[in-house]
Scaffold this motif. Structure first.
Motif, PDB file in Angstrom:
ATOM      1  N   UNK A 293      52.106  -6.206  20.643  1.00 24.26           N
ATOM      2  CA  UNK A 293      52.001  -5.659  21.996  1.00 24.26           C
ATOM      3  C   UNK A 293      50.779  -4.776  22.143  1.00 24.26           C
ATOM      4  N   UNK A 294      50.480  -4.054  21.101  1.00 20.01           N
ATOM      5  CA  UNK A 294      49.271  -3.236  21.099  1.00 20.01           C
ATOM      6  C   UNK A 294      48.048  -4.134  21.279  1.00 20.01           C
ATOM      7  N   UNK A 295      48.022  -5.208  20.525  1.00 19.31           N
ATOM      8  CA  UNK A 295      46.923  -6.172  20.606  1.00 19.31           C
ATOM      9  C   UNK A 295      46.836  -6.775  22.010  1.00 19.31           C
ATOM     10  N   UNK A 296      48.003  -7.114  22.589  1.00 20.48           N
ATOM     11  CA  UNK A 296      48.009  -7.639  23.956  1.00 20.48           C
ATOM     12  C   UNK A 296      47.390  -6.650  24.935  1.00 20.48           C
ATOM     13  N   UNK A 297      47.755  -5.369  24.783  1.00 19.96           N
ATOM     14  CA  UNK A 297      47.193  -4.353  25.666  1.00 19.96           C
ATOM     15  C   UNK A 297      45.677  -4.296  25.535  1.00 19.96           C
TER      16      UNK A 297
ATOM     17  N   UNK B 252      40.680  -4.615  27.830  1.00 17.76           N
ATOM     18  CA  UNK B 252      39.252  -4.793  27.558  1.00 17.76           C
ATOM     19  C   UNK B 252      38.749  -6.092  28.191  1.00 17.76           C
ATOM     20  N   UNK B 253      39.531  -7.153  28.053  1.00 18.18           N
ATOM     21  CA  UNK B 253      39.120  -8.443  28.607  1.00 18.18           C
ATOM     22  C   UNK B 253      38.905  -8.382  30.110  1.00 18.18           C
ATOM     23  N   UNK B 254      39.900  -7.818  30.830  1.00 21.42           N
ATOM     24  CA  UNK B 254      39.770  -7.792  32.286  1.00 21.42           C
ATOM     25  C   UNK B 254      38.601  -6.901  32.703  1.00 21.42           C
ATOM     26  N   UNK B 255      38.368  -5.830  31.955  1.00 20.47           N
ATOM     27  CA  UNK B 255      37.262  -4.939  32.318  1.00 20.47           C
ATOM     28  C   UNK B 255      35.910  -5.605  32.090  1.00 20.47           C
ATOM     29  N   UNK B 256      35.746  -6.302  30.956  1.00 20.42           N
ATOM     30  CA  UNK B 256      34.465  -6.941  30.669  1.00 20.42           C
ATOM     31  C   UNK B 256      34.168  -8.051  31.679  1.00 20.42           C
TER      32      UNK B 256
ATOM     33  N   UNK C 123      44.874  -0.466  31.118  1.00 22.13           N
ATOM     34  CA  UNK C 123      45.835  -0.177  30.040  1.00 22.13           C
ATOM     35  C   UNK C 123      47.153   0.318  30.623  1.00 22.13           C
ATOM     36  N   UNK C 124      47.064   1.148  31.675  1.00 27.29           N
ATOM     37  CA  UNK C 124      48.258   1.770  32.234  1.00 27.29           C
ATOM     38  C   UNK C 124      48.839   1.007  33.418  1.00 27.29           C
TER      39      UNK C 124
ATOM     40  N   UNK D 216      53.269 -12.195  25.605  1.00 22.73           N
ATOM     41  CA  UNK D 216      52.028 -11.616  26.125  1.00 22.73           C
ATOM     42  C   UNK D 216      52.234 -10.179  26.572  1.00 22.73           C
ATOM     43  N   UNK D 217      53.443  -9.640  26.345  1.00 25.52           N
ATOM     44  CA  UNK D 217      53.761  -8.329  26.887  1.00 25.52           C
ATOM     45  C   UNK D 217      52.850  -7.252  26.326  1.00 25.52           C
ATOM     46  N   UNK D 218      52.135  -6.529  27.198  1.00 24.92           N
ATOM     47  CA  UNK D 218      51.395  -5.373  26.723  1.00 24.92           C
ATOM     48  C   UNK D 218      52.352  -4.184  26.547  1.00 24.92           C
ATOM     49  N   UNK D 219      51.815  -3.046  26.159  1.00 21.38           N
ATOM     50  CA  UNK D 219      52.677  -1.908  25.837  1.00 21.38           C
ATOM     51  C   UNK D 219      53.517  -1.429  27.025  1.00 21.38           C
ATOM     52  N   UNK D 220      52.973  -1.542  28.261  1.00 19.08           N
ATOM     53  CA  UNK D 220      53.767  -1.109  29.412  1.00 19.08           C
ATOM     54  C   UNK D 220      55.103  -1.852  29.452  1.00 19.08           C
ATOM     55  N   UNK D 221      55.051  -3.173  29.284  1.00 24.55           N
ATOM     56  CA  UNK D 221      56.264  -3.985  29.314  1.00 24.55           C
ATOM     57  C   UNK D 221      57.123  -3.725  28.086  1.00 24.55           C
ATOM     58  N   UNK D 222      56.471  -3.601  26.942  1.00 21.94           N
ATOM     59  CA  UNK D 222      57.216  -3.374  25.701  1.00 21.94           C
ATOM     60  C   UNK D 222      58.010  -2.071  25.787  1.00 21.94           C
ATOM     61  N   UNK D 223      57.365  -1.002  26.247  1.00 22.08           N
ATOM     62  CA  UNK D 223      58.051   0.289  26.346  1.00 22.08           C
ATOM     63  C   UNK D 223      59.201   0.204  27.351  1.00 22.08           C
ATOM     64  N   UNK D 224      59.013  -0.582  28.427  1.00 23.13           N
ATOM     65  CA  UNK D 224      60.069  -0.701  29.432  1.00 23.13           C
ATOM     66  C   UNK D 224      61.346  -1.275  28.828  1.00 23.13           C
ATOM     67  N   UNK D 225      61.224  -2.044  27.723  1.00 29.76           N
ATOM     68  CA  UNK D 225      62.423  -2.616  27.107  1.00 29.76           C
ATOM     69  C   UNK D 225      63.311  -1.530  26.509  1.00 29.76           C
ATOM     70  N   UNK D 226      62.790  -0.309  26.392  1.00 29.92           N
ATOM     71  CA  UNK D 226      63.614   0.794  25.899  1.00 29.92           C
ATOM     72  C   UNK D 226      64.492   1.382  27.009  1.00 29.92           C
ATOM     73  N   UNK D 227      64.427   0.817  28.220  1.00 25.79           N
ATOM     74  CA  UNK D 227      65.219   1.418  29.283  1.00 25.79           C
ATOM     75  C   UNK D 227      66.694   1.066  29.134  1.00 25.79           C
ATOM     76  N   UNK D 228      67.018   0.004  28.396  1.00 28.81           N
ATOM     77  CA  UNK D 228      68.432  -0.262  28.135  1.00 28.81           C
ATOM     78  C   UNK D 228      68.647  -0.511  26.650  1.00 28.81           C
ATOM     79  N   UNK D 229      68.565   0.535  25.850  1.00 20.90           N
ATOM     80  CA  UNK D 229      68.650   0.386  24.399  1.00 20.90           C
ATOM     81  C   UNK D 229      70.089   0.483  23.913  1.00 20.90           C
ATOM     82  N   UNK D 230      70.274   0.257  22.624  1.00 24.02           N
ATOM     83  CA  UNK D 230      71.592   0.442  22.031  1.00 24.02           C
ATOM     84  C   UNK D 230      71.499   1.532  20.989  1.00 24.02           C
TER      85      UNK D 230
END
Lengths: 276, 290
Positions: free
Chosen positions: A71-75, A80-84, A209-210, A223-237
Motif C-alpha cells: 500500500x505504501x508503494x501504491x501511494x 508521484x506518477x500523477x504529479x509527474x 498522497x492525502x 491498488x489501494x493506497x494508504x488512504x484506503x488501507x487505513x480506512x480498513x481499520x474503521x471496522x476492526x476486530x
C-alpha cells in the motif's frame, strides 16, 4: 524597566503560543507514542505517556498481516506518477499563458479553477461505471489518471504564478539573439523555472498522497493506497489501537517531512498566488 | 508583441491541458445528466426506462436531502467559523516575538499534512471513543459520565476533526498575510495614539481581508466535499445526522445502486456548488487584478 516588561510579555506570549501548538500537534504525538505500546498499554487507565514497555512489534505485525509496503508503494506510484504526468501536461500550458498571453488567457485560467470547484460526486457515478466496465477499478493506473486530472488545474495555476515572475525581457533578449522556441525553453526558461517546478511538484505530491475521495471509491485492495488501507481499520476486530497507530505513523511520516519543507510554497500554491 | 508564430505555438502548448480538463468536465457531467433521467438500478438489469424529471422529484422531496443540505451547510459553516476565528487569533500570536517560533510553526502546521482517514480514525478511536478514548478518561477524572461523541453529537464531532485539519492551514495563510503588513504603518498608528484594539480593527483586519477571503474560498471548495471523515467515523449516521450531500449521493449510488437517483443528486450538488463558485471566482478574479 520597559525592557523587563517586554521580556515578560515575550515569555507569556511564547507560553500561550507553545501551548496551542502542542495541543494541535498532540494527536500526532499521541499516535506516534501509541505505535510503540503493547495493545494493553495502548488502552491502559490512566493513559501511559512515556513510561510503558516500548516495543516495535506493531510495525512488524502491520506489515506481516496486511502487506503494508504494497500500500505504501501504491501511494508512492499514485502520488508521484500523477504529479509527474500532470507537470508534463501543465508546464507547456503554463509557459504559454505566462509568456504569450492573449485576451482570453485570464478566462482560461478562471475556467480551469472553476473545474476544481465541481464537486467530485458530480463525476463519481460515470467515472465509477467507466472504470468498472474497463476493468480499471482497483488499478493503480486508473487512479493515476484521475488524480492527474483533479490536480491539473492546481498545477497549471501554481506554475503560472511562478512563471509570471520570470522577467519577460530575458526571453526577448534570447529571441533577438536568434534562439529558437525550443532553445528558449531548454536553455533560458528551464533553469529559471526549476525552483517553481520543484515546489509545485512537492505540493502536489502532498495533495495526491492525502487525496481521499477518489482513492477510497476507486480502489479496494490490490491498488489501494494508504488512504484506503487505513480506512480498513474503521471496522476492526479486537484491540487495535497500537497497530492503527503504527500504520498511521508510517502513512503520515513521509508527507509530514515533505510538508515541513514546503510550508512557504504551500501558502502560495494553495492560494493560487493570491497570498505570498 | 507576440508574433503569429509564437501565438500558434502557445495554442498548441495549451491544448493538452485545456482538452483534458474540458473532457474531464464535460463527459462525466453529460453522462450524469443522462443517467439522471433514467430508471437505472445496478441490481435490476435490462432496459433503463426514460423517466424525465422523476428522479429529481424523488431526490429533492426525500427528507434525507434536506437533512444533508443542512448538514453540509453546518459542516462548512462550522469549520469556517472555527478556523477563521481561531486562525486570526493564532496568527496574531505567532506574529509576535516568541521563543522558538520556527518550531512552533512546524508543530502547528502538522495536522494539515495528516491524511483524512488517519485523522478521522485517530480522533474516533483514541480521543472520542466512550470507553478507551482520552476524552472519556478526562471526563471520568472530572467525575462526569463519558460522552459518546460520534453517537450523540456526530456532526459536531466531525466538525472538530475537520477543523483540526484546517486550522493550521488558515493560520499559516493569515500569518503570511500579517507578516507582509508594513511595520511603519503600525508604528505610525501607535504614535498617533491608536489603541491596540483600534489598530487591529482599522489596520490589521483590512490588511488581512484578502487573505481571509482566500481562506474562505479554498476551504469551501474542499469542505463542500468532505467524505473520508464521514465514511470512517459514522457512515453518515445515526440516521442521517452526519450525512452531507457528498455522502448521501455516494451511499445512494454505491450502497443502494440507484444510479438514476444518485445522478440526479449529483447534478443538484453541481448546481449548488456552482452557485457558491460564481461568488468565489469573482472574488479571486478581483484579487488577481489587485
Amino acid at each position: 524597566m520597559a525592557r523587563r516588561i517586554t521580556n515578560r510579555r515575550k515569555v507569556v506570549i511564547s507560553l500561550i503560543a507553545w501551548s496551542i501548538a502542542l495541543a494541535l500537534f498532540f494527536p500526532i504525538l499521541w499516535t506516534f507514542l501509541t505505535s510503540f505500546k503493547t495493545e494493553g498499554d495502548a488502552v491502559a487507565t490512566p493513559p501511559q505517556f512515556l513510561f510503558f514497555h516500548w516495543t516495535t512489534e506493531n510495525y512488524i505485525e502491520v506489515q506481516a498481516r496486511s502487506d503494508y509496503f504494497l500500500h505504501f508503494f501504491n501511494s508512492v506510484v499514485i502520488a508521484v506518477g500523477s504529479t509527474l504526468i500532470g507537470l508534463a501536461i501543465a508546464i507547456p500550458a503554463a509557459w504559454a499563458m505566462a509568456f504569450a498571453p492573449t485576451k482570453r488567457t485570464k478566462d482560461i485560467l478562471m475556467w480551469m479553477l472553476s473545474t476544481k470547484m465541481m464537486p467530485p460526486v458530480g463525476a463519481l457515478i460515470p467515472i465509477y461505471l467507466i472504470f468498472r466496465n474497463m476493468g480499471l477499478l482497483d488499478s493503480r493506473w486508473g487512479l493515476v489518471g484521475v488524480l492527474t486530472l483533479i490536480n491539473l488545474p492546481i498545477i497549471v495555476w501554481m506554475l503560472y504564478t511562478y512563471f509570471k515572475e520570470i522577467p519577460g525581457e530575458i526571453l526577448e533578449a534570447a529571441r533577438m539573439d536568434g534562439a529558437s522556441l525550443m532553445k528558449e525553453i531548454v536553455y533560458v526558461l528551464t533553469p529559471m523555472a526549476v525552483p517553481g517546478i520543484a515546489s509545485t511538484l512537492l505540493l502536489n505530491i502532498i495533495l495526491a498522497w492525502n487525496e481521499a475521495f477518489w482513492t477510497l471509491n476507486l480502489s479496494t485492495s490490490e491498488a489501494a493506497p494508504l488512504t484506503t488501507f487505513i480506512a480498513s481499520y474503521s471496522s476492526p476486530e479486537g484491540l487495535f489501537y497500537a497497530k492503527l497507530s503504527a500504520a498511521s505513523t508510517m502513512a503520515i511520516a513521509p508527507i509530514l517531512i515533505l510538508g515541513w519543507f514546503s510550508q512557504k510554497q504551500l501558502v502560495r500554491g494553495l492560494t493560487f498566488g493570491a497570498v505570498k | 508583441m507576440a508574433t503569429f508564430h509564437t501565438r500558434s505555438a502557445a495554442r498548441l502548448m495549451m491544448a493538452p491541458s485545456v482538452l483534458l480538463l474540458f473532457a474531464w468536465m464535460i463527459v462525466p457531467l453529460a453522462t450524469t445528466i443522462y443517467f439522471s433521467t433514467l430508471n437505472y438500478n445496478l441490481l435490476s438489469p435490462g432496459d433503463h426506462a426514460f423517466l424525465g424529471i422523476t428522479n429529481y422529484q424523488y431526490f429533492l422531496t426525500d427528507p434525507a436531502f434536506f437533512d444533508a443540505l443542512i448538514n453540509t451547510l453546518l459542516l462548512v459553516g462550522g469549520v469556517l467559523f472555527i478556523t477563521i476565528i481561531g486562525g486570526i487569533g493564532f496568527a496574531l500570536l505567532l506574529d509576535q516575538q516568541i521563543y522558538g517560533q520556527g518550531i512552533v510553526r512546524i508543530l502547528a502546521i502538522a495536522p494539515f499534512f495528516v491524511m483524512p482517514t488517519v485523522a478521522a480514525l485517530v480522533w474516533k478511536n483514541m480521543f472520542m471513543n466512550p470507553v478507551n478514548g482520552l476524552f472519556a478518561y478526562f471526563f471520568r477524572l472530572a467525575g462526569m459520565e463519558p460522552l459518546d461523541w460520534l453517537a450523540s453529537i456526530p456532526l459536531f464531532s466531525i466538525i472538530i476533526i475537520v477543523a483540526w485539519q484546517w486550522l493550521p492551514f488558515a493560520t499559516l495563510i493569515l500569518l503570511t498575510s500579517l507578516q507582509s503588513l508594513d511595520e511603519e504603518q503600525k508604528e505610525a498608528a501607535e504614535m498617533d495614539g491608536a489603541s491596540a484594539f483600534s489598530r487591529f480593527i482599522y489596520l490589521t483586519l483590512p490588511h488581512m481581508a484578502r487573505a481571509i477571503t482566500v481562506v474562505i474560498l479554498i476551504e469551501t471548495i474542499f469542505l463542500l466535499s468532505v467524505f473520508a471523515e464521514i465514511l470512517v467515523t459514522t457512515n453518515g449516521g445515526p440516521g442521517t445526522d452526519s450525512t452531507n450531500l457528498t455522502y448521501l449521493i455516494y451511499s445512494q449510488a454505491l450502497l443502494q445502486f440507484d444510479i438514476g437517483g444518485a445522478s440526479a443528486g449529483g447534478i443538484v450538488a453541481v448546481i449548488l456548488a456552482n452557485i457558491v463558485a460564481i461568488f468565489l471566482v469573482r472574488i479571486v478574479g478581483k484579487n488577481l487584478e489587485a
